[in-house]
Enzyme design. Structure first.
Site, short mmCIF file in Angstrom:
data_model
loop_
_atom_site.label_atom_id
_atom_site.label_comp_id
_atom_site.label_asym_id
_atom_site.label_seq_id
_atom_site.Cartn_x
_atom_site.Cartn_y
_atom_site.Cartn_z
N ASP A 182 -7.84 -7.65 1.11
CA ASP A 182 -6.98 -7.65 2.30
C ASP A 182 -7.76 -7.01 3.44
O ASP A 182 -8.67 -6.21 3.21
CB ASP A 182 -5.69 -6.87 2.07
CG ASP A 182 -5.92 -5.37 2.21
OD1 ASP A 182 -5.55 -4.80 3.26
OD2 ASP A 182 -6.48 -4.75 1.27
N ASP A 242 0.87 -1.18 0.00
CA ASP A 242 0.00 0.00 0.00
C ASP A 242 0.91 1.23 0.00
O ASP A 242 1.88 1.30 0.75
CB ASP A 242 -0.89 -0.02 1.24
CG ASP A 242 -1.79 1.20 1.35
OD1 ASP A 242 -1.83 1.98 0.38
OD2 ASP A 242 -2.45 1.36 2.38
#
Length: 376
Positions: free
Chosen positions: A271, A92
């Site tokens: 996720d 990320d």
């Protein structure tokens, strides 16, 4: 990196495919355990591989930049060599920290200035240096820098934020194509669709990110305060536009029910910290429902955590013993619960994949939804 779409379920938009990366293949739909600082909390690599059967894990650029630092990661040859995980890794970019650290950041066109949550020092994240940071970490899949807006944002702010995210995406893409991987394998870059809870903004954002012909696309800014039915509506809106021959990643979602609903709407990758975070607090997700292991009712239950599970820990320990560990404050209890929950999530998406390939997903999904949402 390329994606093979193997089947779309009859009477559903659910998809099964294979995402090919230089660190191995990923069978979709897939759940990705979150390893924010290069480790999945309380879980060994052996357990991730053998018990949980993870195919890909996450790291977070903001946290890895702070600790251990890019110099350390570069000196050893990237995160794969640093933590020993030889399967794919996704990072990320730090966009979620723009949302979660709202009280510790200042945002402007150039980028975002953070105040480190560790020592208070100032950090500047820009679309360009976020690409450089992810090159140094060595993720197989990198995320574009974006602003994750709260689900309660008003329309004016949501549009301004989305347009800024699009300008940042352009800068990310330019810099991505100007730079090369550092460790000899391919790194893909996924743009992120934003637009909050406004269908027209979501459509515009999806159309914008598709113009970059990326190797995959992410849906961000959901499960951040908006009602669940609105989240599902936004997924439907976006997936009508995203190309069918590329993977679709729904960021930060969610419960087993959320995942089943999103798979049915055409999402491939997920996720969430919920399996480990809730596990550390005594909540178990099982194929028969949700267990609060601290409850008195489990004290003398000496059945396995999940007798039908292939996960080693589920057959090794009983519910009564696991409750004892939590009541006693024993760290092993949190570890067992985390491994179990992650194994369950991977089992769930694996079962969904089987039913998609068998064209029985539409019949299986509502039955499974009813089971996983029960409170036991």
């Amino acid at each position: 990196m390329h994606f093979d779409l193997l089947n779309t379920a009859k009477e559903s938009k659910a998809r099964a495919g294979v995402l090919h990366t230089d660190h191995g293949d990923i069978e979709t739909p897939i759940f990705m355990p979150v390893g924010t600082v290069g480790s999945v909390k309380g879980v060994h690599l052996r357990e991730l591989r053998d018990d949980i059967k993870a195919q890909i894990i996450l790291g977070n650029t903001y946290h890895l930049f702070l600790r251990p630092g890019l110099e350390t990661l570069e000196s050893v040859g990237g995160l794969h060599k640093f933590n020993g995980w030889q399967k794919p890794i996704l990072t990320d970019s730090g966009g979620f920290q723009v949302f979660s650290l709202a009280g510790m950041r200042k945002m402007k066109e150039e980028g975002v200035t953070f105040q480190s949550h560790i020592d208070g020092s100032k950090l500047m994240f820009t679309p360009e240096n976020v690409i450089d940071k992810q090159r140094s970490i060595g993720a197989d899949i990198m995320m574009a820098f974006d602003e994750c807006t709260p689900g309660t944002a008003d329309r004016v702010y949501a549009q301004q934020s989305m347009e800024r995210t699009h300008r940042w995406l352009e800068r990310c893409m330019v810099h991505y194509h100007k730079t090369e991987p550092k460790y000899g394998y391919h790194q893909a870059l996924f743009p992120i669709v934003q637009g909050c809870v406004y269908p027209d903004l979501r459509r515009k954002s999806a159309e914008t990110v598709c113009s970059y012909d990326a190797e995959g696309y992410a849906i961000g800014g959901l499960a951040v305060g908006e009602p669940t039915d609105v989240m599902y509506e936004m997924i439907d809106v976006v997936n009508e536009i995203l190309p069918t021959d590329r993977p679709r990643y729904l960021m930060g979602v969610g419960t087993p029910a959320n995942i089943l609903e999103a798979i049915g709407r055409g999402v491939d990758m997920f996720d969430c910290v919920m399996p480990t975070r809730n596990g550390r607090n005594g909540m178990l997700f099982t194929r028969n429902g949700i267990i609060n292991i601290r409850n008195q009712k489990w004290k003398n239950d000496f059945s396995p955590i999940d007798a039908e599970s292939e996960c080693f820990v589920d057959n090794q320990y009983t519910l009564g013993y696991l409750r004892h560990l939590f009541i006693a404050g024993e760290l092993l209890g949190m570890q067992i619960a985390s491994i179990h929950n992650l194994a369950f999530y991977l089992w769930l998406v694996g079962e969904a994949r089987k039913h998609i390939l068998d064209n029985t997903f539409a019949q299986w999904q509502p039955m499974m939804l009813e089971r996983v949402t029960r409170r036991l």
